[in-house]
Design an enzyme around this catalytic site. Structure first.
Site, PDB file in Angstrom:
ATOM      1  N   GLU A 163       0.862  -1.192   0.000  1.00 39.43           N
ATOM      2  CA  GLU A 163       0.000   0.000   0.000  1.00 39.43           C
ATOM      3  C   GLU A 163       0.889   1.229   0.000  1.00 39.43           C
ATOM      4  O   GLU A 163       1.660   1.451   0.929  1.00 39.43           O
ATOM      5  CB  GLU A 163      -0.919  -0.033   1.226  1.00 39.43           C
ATOM      6  CG  GLU A 163      -2.062   0.977   1.146  1.00 39.43           C
ATOM      7  CD  GLU A 163      -1.725   2.299   1.805  1.00 39.43           C
ATOM      8  OE1 GLU A 163      -1.372   3.246   1.064  1.00 39.43           O
ATOM      9  OE2 GLU A 163      -1.801   2.385   3.042  1.00 39.43           O
ATOM     10  N   CYS A 201      -2.821   8.734   3.773  1.00 42.16           N
ATOM     11  CA  CYS A 201      -2.734   8.131   2.439  1.00 42.16           C
ATOM     12  C   CYS A 201      -4.036   8.235   1.666  1.00 42.16           C
ATOM     13  O   CYS A 201      -4.036   8.248   0.435  1.00 42.16           O
ATOM     14  CB  CYS A 201      -2.284   6.677   2.536  1.00 42.16           C
ATOM     15  SG  CYS A 201      -3.399   5.614   3.480  1.00 42.16           S
TER      16      CYS A 201
END
Length: 458
Positions: A163, A201
């Protein structure tokens, strides 16, 4: 403290409660339809979920509590030992959080050594990502570091979930602005962009307003009014109310942000409506503060529009219609999260299908994460998923198991194809008939195949 309560504590409590409520059923053997072949209908087919062994996670610094707790909760529940490699920037807090975890395990009469914390400099991190005693690895961080982690993990051929952050866009359709106005959406955008000083994020970095340009300008005005009232500081020991705190990164990171902003300002068409520079706080001059920044009329191909900012900078774009809005949103190397605001759900679903990203919230911001869906991105945002059913099962050996439904019917090798083959011609007729009986579209050919099977079985 408000940001930490939402971005750290709330999402961790949600994960714990969701897994406690649903985890056992998710990891129960999964019944599958079995073969399409009618001659094999005596078989049961299942997938069993068994622990892999020891799973590792190399996690980023922006949410030191949740990023540490998430892999531990899922890893331990699925029956694995867990090794966490934290960032050297959050070593002290990570050690404290790990002591809480070990204390909880001890109370539950579980060996507290089941979870371990590793903290080291980046140059020594290969000892984790290339450790042959790991059976799975999750990496949360930047793209340059990910390449090193994945390369080392490939030496031992373990699966890696990656990720890598994003450049999340919010598309606001014209129908939404006309019916809902700007106040509510402005509040959502500000929370999505400036929570944790933008170090998120799935934070909102790009806003795309479609349709009426007057609504675009109204939204910019409302955003500027609210941002101008932001208070920067630390609410740990400061009496006044604080809207945004300091960043973890300063120095070179601030040079980069200011450089991107200077580049687009030099083009002349861009409006920097708020901020744009680092901020020296009178009470905390050593703190890494950056002014909350609002930018309008950016070139979608500019560096600041293409790179992950990971800071308190919100860029707003105008699109003539929804189609152009999607085009701007998809014009990115990243594809982690995004949002679409519309009063027409049919249109929202259609646009979602064309949105090149791993996660989409319709008429909301990032709630796909709280909903315990599998989380992960596409393109430059990585691959694989953690969270939700898929994430929990991904920490297991998905063992395929088949067995007879009844002890009275089982597989046996017909004499015609038993070794040594006595007649190749009859054996070929048998297996050809078997395929016709099982898969031919014609009922007549199927019946004919069954007849030939019986005729040539011995």
């Amino acid at each position: 403290m408000i940001d930490a309560s939402m971005g750290e504590i709330m999402v961790t409590l949600e994960k714990i409660n969701w897994i406690l409520k649903h985890g056992d059923s998710i990891l129960e053997p999964s019944k599958r339809p079995g073969p399409a072949n009618m001659l094999m209908k005596y078989k049961n087919a299942q997938v069993w979920y068994e622990p892999l062994g020891v799973v590792g996670a190399v996690v980023s610094w922006n949410y030191p509590f949740h990023n540490l707790m998430g892999p531990i909760i899922a890893g331990v529940f699925s029956g694995n030992g867990v090794v966490i490699k934290c960032s050297e920037r959050v070593r002290w807090s990570s050690e404290f959080f790990m002591s809480v975890v070990k204390g909880a395990l001890k109370i539950c009469d579980i060996d507290e050594d089941l979870v371990q914390l590793v903290c080291c400099w980046g140059k020594d991190a290969d000892a984790v990502s290339g450790n042959p005693r790991l059976d799975h690895l999750t990496f949360i961080g930047s793209r340059p570091v990910a390449k090193k982690v994945v390369k080392k993990a490939s030496d031992i051929l373990i699966p890696v979930v990656v990720e890598l952050g994003g450049k999340d866009a919010v598309i606001i359709c014209d129908d939404y602005m006309k019916q809902k106005g700007v106040d509510s959406i402005a509040s959502t955008l500000l929370r999505g962009a400036f929570q944790s000083a933008g170090q998120n994020c799935i934070g909102i970095e790009r806003v795309i307003v479609c349709g009426d340009r007057n609504n675009y300008e109204l939204l910019l005005t409302r955003l500027k009014e609210k941002i101008d009232m932001f208070h920067l500081g630390s609410d740990i020991d400061q009496g006044e109310e604080i809207d945004m705190g300091a960043m973890i990164m300063g120095g070179a990171k601030f040079d980069e942000l200011e450089g991107w902003i200077s580049d687009v300002e030099a083009q002349g068409k861009v409006r920097v409506l708020c901020g744009g520079k680092r901020y020296v706080h009178p009470n905390y001059p050593q703190g890494h503060y950056f002014q909350p920044t609002l930018i309008a009329d950016l070139d979608p191909n500019s560096a600041i529009a293409q790179n992950e900012v990971f800071g308190p900078i919100l860029s707003v774009f105008y699109a003539a219609d929804d189609e152009q809005g999607l085009e701007i949103a998809n014009n990115s190397e990243f594809g982690l999260g995004g949002a679409i605001f519309t009063t027409n759900m049919k249109k929202g679903f259609e646009m979602t299908r064309s949105f090149r990203t791993g996660n989409v919230a319709i008429n909301d911001f990032a709630t796909f994460y709280v909903c315990q869906l599998p989380f992960g991105g596409i393109k430059g945002s990585g691959y694989g998923k953690f969270g939700g059913e898929e994430g929990l099962r991904g920490l297991c050996n998905e063992k395929s198991v088949c067995f007879d439904k009844s002890q009275f019917i089982s597989t046996s090798i017909p004499g015609v194809i038993d070794y040594p083959i006595k007649s190749g011609k009859r054996a070929w007729t048998f297996v050809s008939s078997m395929n016709k009986a099982a898969y031919d579209y014609s009922l007549f050919e199927r019946v004919k195949g069954i007849y030939n099977l019986a005729k040539n079985a011995n």
